[in-house]
Design an enzyme around this catalytic site. Structure first.
Site, PDB file in Angstrom:
ATOM      1  N   LEU A  96      -8.666  -3.688  -8.172  1.00  0.00           N
ATOM      2  CA  LEU A  96      -9.179  -2.537  -8.925  1.00  0.00           C
ATOM      3  C   LEU A  96     -10.554  -2.089  -8.435  1.00  0.00           C
ATOM      4  CD1 LEU A  96      -8.201  -3.412 -12.629  1.00  0.00           C
ATOM      5  CD2 LEU A  96      -7.064  -1.858 -11.028  1.00  0.00           C
ATOM      6  N   LYS A  97     -11.267  -2.954  -7.710  1.00  0.00           N
ATOM      7  CA  LYS A  97     -12.605  -2.623  -7.201  1.00  0.00           C
ATOM      8  C   LYS A  97     -13.454  -1.976  -8.300  1.00  0.00           C
ATOM      9  CE  LYS A  97     -11.564  -2.108  -2.273  1.00  0.00           C
ATOM     10  NZ  LYS A  97     -10.136  -2.460  -2.110  1.00  0.00           N
TER      11      LYS A  97
ATOM     12  N   LYS B  79      -0.749  -7.972  -3.140  1.00  0.00           N
ATOM     13  CA  LYS B  79      -1.896  -7.154  -3.547  1.00  0.00           C
ATOM     14  C   LYS B  79      -1.401  -5.795  -4.007  1.00  0.00           C
ATOM     15  CE  LYS B  79      -4.976  -4.182  -1.479  1.00  0.00           C
ATOM     16  NZ  LYS B  79      -6.120  -3.675  -0.729  1.00  0.00           N
TER      17      LYS B  79
ATOM     18  N   ASP C 120       0.793  -1.226   0.000  1.00  0.00           N
ATOM     19  CA  ASP C 120       0.000   0.000   0.000  1.00  0.00           C
ATOM     20  C   ASP C 120       0.825   1.275   0.000  1.00  0.00           C
ATOM     21  OD1 ASP C 120      -2.579  -1.179  -0.023  1.00  0.00           O
ATOM     22  OD2 ASP C 120      -2.289  -1.756   2.070  1.00  0.00           O
TER      23      ASP C 120
ATOM     24  N   ILE D  16     -20.002   0.258 -16.140  1.00  0.00           N
ATOM     25  CA  ILE D  16     -20.912  -0.475 -17.016  1.00  0.00           C
ATOM     26  C   ILE D  16     -20.198  -1.739 -17.516  1.00  0.00           C
ATOM     27  CG2 ILE D  16     -22.210   1.576 -17.699  1.00  0.00           C
ATOM     28  CD1 ILE D  16     -20.611   1.535 -20.345  1.00  0.00           C
TER      29      ILE D  16
ATOM     30  N   GLY E 105      -1.403  -6.259   5.275  1.00  0.00           N
ATOM     31  CA  GLY E 105      -0.584  -5.118   4.891  1.00  0.00           C
ATOM     32  C   GLY E 105       0.332  -4.668   5.990  1.00  0.00           C
ATOM     33  N   ARG E 106      -0.131  -3.677   6.759  1.00  0.00           N
ATOM     34  CA  ARG E 106       0.732  -3.038   7.763  1.00  0.00           C
ATOM     35  C   ARG E 106       1.374  -3.980   8.773  1.00  0.00           C
ATOM     36  NH1 ARG E 106      -3.736   1.335   8.759  1.00  0.00           N
ATOM     37  NH2 ARG E 106      -4.857  -0.583   8.282  1.00  0.00           N
TER      38      ARG E 106
HETATM   39  O1  C5P Z   1      -4.741  -3.153   7.600  1.00  0.00           O
HETATM   40  P1  C5P Z   1      -3.792  -3.640   6.545  1.00  0.00           P
HETATM   41  O2  C5P Z   1      -2.609  -2.755   6.346  1.00  0.00           O
HETATM   42  O3  C5P Z   1      -3.421  -5.091   6.716  1.00  0.00           O
HETATM   43  O4  C5P Z   1      -4.622  -3.537   5.198  1.00  0.00           O
HETATM   44  C1  C5P Z   1      -4.215  -4.147   3.998  1.00  0.00           C
HETATM   45  C2  C5P Z   1      -5.298  -3.944   2.946  1.00  0.00           C
HETATM   46  O5  C5P Z   1      -6.502  -4.553   3.367  1.00  0.00           O
HETATM   47  C3  C5P Z   1      -5.609  -2.466   2.686  1.00  0.00           C
HETATM   48  O6  C5P Z   1      -5.088  -2.147   1.430  1.00  0.00           O
HETATM   49  C4  C5P Z   1      -7.104  -2.375   2.646  1.00  0.00           C
HETATM   50  O7  C5P Z   1      -7.546  -2.244   1.315  1.00  0.00           O
HETATM   51  C5  C5P Z   1      -7.606  -3.700   3.137  1.00  0.00           C
HETATM   52  N1  C5P Z   1      -8.368  -3.596   4.394  1.00  0.00           N
HETATM   53  C6  C5P Z   1      -9.726  -3.741   4.384  1.00  0.00           C
HETATM   54  N2  C5P Z   1     -10.430  -3.706   5.556  1.00  0.00           N
HETATM   55  C7  C5P Z   1      -9.826  -3.506   6.719  1.00  0.00           C
HETATM   56  C8  C5P Z   1      -8.438  -3.336   6.765  1.00  0.00           C
HETATM   57  C9  C5P Z   1      -7.732  -3.384   5.572  1.00  0.00           C
HETATM   58  O8  C5P Z   1     -10.309  -3.911   3.302  1.00  0.00           O
HETATM   59  N3  C5P Z   1     -10.554  -3.486   7.837  1.00  0.00           N
END
Ligand code: C5P
Length: 237
Positions: free
Chosen positions: A68-69, A40, A20, A73, A215-216
């Protein structure tokens, strides 16, 4: 048409590492090395770094979940899925609430790219029942997640994205071959004592998720490779 999917591989392939932070993305991939095989790429990184970054990951032998969410259309979604497929990615996301015509268009477009899976995003995890009501949805979050997941199944999607809190409901309802991908994962040490709000990777997998997006907890760790290895060990246990 539903394509049968074999999960195969090791536990590390069930962890999708979320890239991210554009400035640190390449560095994180380098630090994790061969241990992490699935990444991702979301809207932030794609917008900042461009598709060449995705190509580099694919060329390095990594699988890419391109988040990409899509909500457009049907013809535009089909074209975007095709452009994603040309990059050699493994998974692309489409909002299930865009409806079955959009989901079917995405699945039909992905069929031209062997191995490309369409994941239907159910309800974004920042929404609660009140937020759903605000946009005219009177169902609760789990009801809406289930409704959209069934729509995704009927449209031939390969899987769904949902919060880990809905993983069990989805696993008990959807066919086994459908993927359930869950973000919102907390590291084990943070999650202890707060079962109401946090779900660990192991809990999400135990509840039926096939993949977790993390992620984090990895990218912000002092030593991301150690955190990734700890996550693999958590799933192994
Ligand atoms: O919280 P973290 O850093 O692990 O998030 C990784 C990805 O997961 C983010 O890019 C976010 O799109 C998604 N996410 C989510 N819902 C959450 C936390 C994170 O969709 N509650």
């Amino acid at each position: 048409m539903l394509v049968k999917i074999s999960l195969g591989g090791g536990l590390n392939q069930r962890i999708i590492v979320s890239l991210d932070f554009p400035a640190a993305a390449s560095d994180l991939v380098r630090k994790l090395g061969p241990a992490a095989s699935f990444y991702k790429v979301g809207l932030q990184l794609l917008t900042a770094a461009g598709p060449s970054f995705v190509r580099e990951l694919v060329d390095a032998g990594k699988r890419v979940f391109l988040d990409l969410k899509l909500f457009e259309i049907p013809s535009s979604v089909a074209a975007a899925v095709a452009a994603a497929g040309e990059l050699g990615i493994s998974q692309v996301t489409v909002h299930a609430s865009a409806g079955s015509a959009v989901l079917e268009a995405a699945v039909a477009s992905a069929a031209h790219f062997p191995g490309l899976e369409v994941l239907a995003l159910t309800v974004i995890t920042s929404m609660d029942d009140e937020a759903l009501r605000e946009v005219g949805v009177v169902s609760t979050v789990p009801e809406q997640v289930l409704r959209l997941a069934l729509l995704a199944q009927a449209a031939g999607c390969h899987g769904v994205v949902a919060s880990p809190l809905e993983a069990r409901l989805l696993r008990n309802t959807l066919p086994q071959e459908m993927l359930i991908v869950t973000p919102g994962i907390q590291p084990l040490e943070f999650a202890k004592g707060d079962h109401a709000r946090f779900t660990t990777a192991a809990q999400a997998i135990e509840a039926g998720a096939t993949h977790v997006v993390v992620g984090r907890p990895i990218s912000r760790a002092l030593n991301p490779a150690v955190s990734f290895a700890a996550l693999c060990a958590e799933l192994d246990g």
